[in-house]
Scaffold this active site. Structure first.
Site, PDB file in Angstrom:
ATOM      1  N   GLU B 263       6.683   1.990  37.953  1.00 49.04           N
ATOM      2  CA  GLU B 263       5.474   1.309  37.498  1.00 49.04           C
ATOM      3  C   GLU B 263       5.937   0.477  36.318  1.00 49.04           C
ATOM      4  OE1 GLU B 263       3.294   0.380  35.268  1.00 49.04           O
ATOM      5  OE2 GLU B 263       1.961   2.109  35.019  1.00 49.04           O
ATOM      6  N   CYS B 300      -0.085   0.077  30.300  1.00 49.60           N
ATOM      7  CA  CYS B 300       0.288  -0.724  31.472  1.00 49.60           C
ATOM      8  C   CYS B 300      -0.887  -1.596  31.903  1.00 49.60           C
ATOM      9  CB  CYS B 300       0.645   0.155  32.662  1.00 49.60           C
ATOM     10  SG  CYS B 300       1.272   1.762  32.248  1.00 49.60           S
TER      11      CYS B 300
END
Lengths: 526, 526
Positions: B263, B300
């Site tokens: 990720e 994120c």
């Protein structure tokens, strides 16, 4: 038969580089000239696929199911011509190709049924919790959505079931992904006939034209450009380790890496347990002589490795296997290249230390070319363990019997095995329970385990897993056969606090499609 | 606190190469000296993991759930000490880390619940059809089985929820996979405390010792060797694009390639639609000033890109955003490196043509180090489209407002975007329905789409998707947050004609676990 390349359901000229189909059993050129696709054709096919994707991704399950059903009808309408051409190009027997057409339409039907039932998208709904402390929870809804244009490589060994309208195409179309097929050069005429059927079906069902393209090439350039094209989102391939890994490498070297689903073959170990040999050595030998030589041994699931512990019953098995193999007639292999490869590899392996020939087919068709000759060879477990060459697949009617001194040595052999599509155990009643450690080790290296059967003849059904640890496939988490093959071409997507009216039907309040959904952690059709 | 490396639930010495934790806000060394793991430690950890796998893969759902629950209890028992250490090492506020501990135990609970319910293995049964023509059908049963040892990289920005006992570890353990964690060097003390909790839980629950190892390194060598180790079967990572792609490359270069779930961040575009700005410019500005600067922007899902069409209401939004951003106090960033990177990148971007600074934080904590300063900059859509640099993530409290002349230009901006974890639309009532093409284009580039919210604050639930098209992650088909994260660590496996007594309970006749199964194409608990 229209032999032109198909770009977005339209026929286009292609380049000046031409080739023809070839009759496998004679080498004679077949009717029809095919052109290698141009770079322009490749670009047009993928760009049209992306444009069509934005419509097709939202096409309802029933319309997609109708499209698959229309393909079935078009294939059945040309069944006799199609099978006849496939027989010529592949050298496979008529009955096998008739069966393969049934398998092909059966696969399309399975995906049509999956679509009509509708639950395959794995809808999950977590309703909002506005009063939750310390923070309220949003409404979050998730389902699987298609990933985009898929490049499908036709497979030489399944001119129908794993080529233009085969399992890869059927599952990609079912998922909502446009397909660009690279026809296998060993059966261009079969490909053209199937391509025409899909074009007709798409037009009947008002499917966007970019959803289907079919490109030809008798070399590697078109395939390589298809994998490298920026609009390609996934690739499927069934064939050799070398071919599969070349595509995997191309896909990884892209600016945006994409998944490749490469089914690269396997030697499909068969464990002959002592109880089974004591009770049924001869019938097992007969069964395996058949499985080893079925379709000239040209199956990904061909049993290329038999593993036994030495015993008197094993000698009975060997004698029976030898006599059965010797009587198996030679058969036409798919292509000159595959046949040459088979003869070279099955000859060269004999140069390795410690190998002996157990049985060779003695019945040949002298008047035909590209003929296989079944061969079974033998090594000791110690020899097998000392030489990784014995694990290499020899594509064709070949099998290697590994004889261990005892069960401990057999376990060592199993622990040294690479990844496989299938593993089979032949066991007597209640015998299996004594082999817990062996079965556990076998599970680690395969995707499917079979009791008292043969690995050839892969059932197309919901529970099938056709894919195993590397190098059998490059990604053991997916299957290329069975209903779950559709999961290769989707990704999960979540909508947060979205307008109910604008959600896909699968996720709307009231469950208008009446599908199974997981709502607030309970599976329900409410 | 025991600072030694943990190999198979035992403490080992490690090498002579030592490092300590550092207080993020002062740079002071913290208590405890950590040793870089040796190659021997790496080998022992992975070999023990493989040995443990052969037991743990068959460990029942309830026993695994009890293990996860024991970890929760051990974490709660040290909650105060743990959170205090995490505050020191990460510089994140106490309340945030208290919340993150709750999220961490909540994740473990979610996976324990998933295990106890049991249907997650997706059992499919196709019963034998002995009378089928032309050939009988075998009995074929399939479910998901674990893939083997997983290497988990701790993430700097979630010292609890995505580190030693975070979502990756919890989902891997739930699936039946042993875990070897590479502690993030920015919070070794936090890692040690959590590691100790897991060891205690494993011992209480009689879990094989090889199921858990925790190794330290303040450089890249240990991580790199863990990915390359032949016994490693999958890797999880949350962090930078550069870091993630380095691991992907290592995994692909192995003899046997393995999946990496990286990720790698995202700029999380937010589309401000005109109706929303006309009715709520100021409240949207306040909401986004908060989201951009939450946790010093170190998420994120931080909204790094705002996309609007010019209008008077947009000017109202800008004025409100500027005044809110200016008042956001600076905050301690996770590490010196991250802070330096943030300052360099957010300064260097100003050298690009056509960029202007809209707002900068004016409240600083002069007495602390590693301080962020929120910054919002602006470019025209034309400028954005001409320079790919504007799409690069600047990790921290930074956002770029892109102003288009009209909706057509905004659509062009959206079509030029790379893959994202999230996309958000701010819309007035009924406004969204007019933006079909925009929403369709946005869907193609993201994994989650949000209406009238903020992307930060990822809900941990069954329907969550946290993963998007490349380069947000390297594989959009999986999620690292939510219950379906468990599907990263499993593969389908089929048993053909197997002895019922030797099948896993999930597949036995009579459904002894009372789970949802697909039997002959019908979902049922029968």
């Amino acid at each position: 038969m229209n032999t032109k390349n198909i770009v977005a359901c339209s026929y286009v000229e292609g380049s000046d580089k031409k080739f023809t189909g070839v009759e496998a059993s004679t080498g004679n050129k077949l009717e029809g000239e095919f052109s290698t696709a141009t770079q322009q054709d490749i670009d047009s096919a993928l760009n049209a696929a992306t444009a069509a994707f934005n419509v097709y991704k939202n096409t309802g399950n029933f319309k997609k199911a109708a499209f698959l059903t229309a393909i079935i009808n078009e294939l059945n309408a040309i069944g006799e011509v199609l099978v006849a051409r496939a027989v010529q190009e592949s050298g496979l027997p008529l009955a096998r190709l008739q069966g393969e057409l049934g398998r092909t339409t059966g696969q399309l039907k399975m995906f049509a049924d999956l679509l009509e039932e509708g639950s395959w998208v794995e809808a999950i709904i977590d309703n909002a919790l506005p009063d939750r402390k310390p923070l309220p929870r949003s409404d979050i809804r998730r389902m699987l959505i298609p990933i985009g244009p898929v490049v499908v490589f036709g497979a030489s060994n399944f001119p129908l079931a794993f080529s233009v309208a085969g399992g890869d195409t059927a599952s990609a179309l079912a998922s909502g992904c446009p397909v660009v097929v690279k026809a296998h050069a060993a059966h261009p005429g079969t490909s053209a006939l199937v391509g025409e059927a899909i074009v007709k079906a798409a037009k009947q069902c008002d499917i966007p034209e970019g959803v289907f393209s079919l490109l030809y090439d008798d070399a590697y350039e078109v395939g390589s450009q298809l994998v490298k094209h920026p609009e390609t989102r996934a690739v499927t391939f069934t064939g050799s380790y070398k071919g599969g890994m070349a595509l995997v490498k191309l896909a990884q070297e892209r600016k945006e890496p994409i998944p490749v689903f490469a089914e690269m073959g396997s030697i499909n170990p068969v464990l002959l347990l002592p109880g089974a040999l004591d009770t049924s050595a001869e019938s097992i030998a007969a069964k395996y002589a058949g499985s080893i030589t079925l379709g000239a041994g040209q199956f990904c699931t061909n049993p290329g490795l038999l593993i036994a512990v030495k015993s008197a019953s094993l000698d009975v098995f060997k004698t029976a296997l030898v006599s059965a193999i010797e009587q198996v007639p030679s058969a036409t292999m798919l292509t000159k290249g595959i046949c040459e490869n088979y003869h070279n590899l099955s000859k060269n392996i004999l140069a390795e230390n410690g190998i002996t020939v157990l049985a060779e087919s003695k019945v040949t068709n002298a008047e035909l070319i590209n003929q296989s000759a079944a061969k079974v060879v033998e090594v000791s477990a110690a020899t097998f363990l000392s030489n990784p060459k014995f694990q290499e697949e020899i594509f064709g009617p070949y099998s290697l019997l590994v004889v261990a001194d005892d069960e401990a040595e057999r376990l060592a052999v199993v622990k040294a095995l690479e990844g496989q599509l299938t593993v089979t155990l032949m066991a007597a009643d209640n015998e299996l329970a004594q082999y817990t450690e062996l079965v556990s080790a076998l599970q680690n290296i395969t995707g499917r385990i079979i009791l008292n059967g043969v690995p050839t003849g892969v059932e197309v059904c919901a529970a099938m897993q056709h894919g195993g640890p590397f190098p059998a496939t490059n990604d053991s988490r997916f299957t290329s056969v069975g209903a779950t093959a559709v999961y290769r071409f989707v990704r999960p997507f979540a909508w947060q606090d979205w307008d109910n009216a604008l959600l896909p039907d699968e996720l709307k309040n009231g469950n208008p499609l009446n599908i199974w959904r997981k709502v607030d952690n309970k599976w329900t059709k409410d």
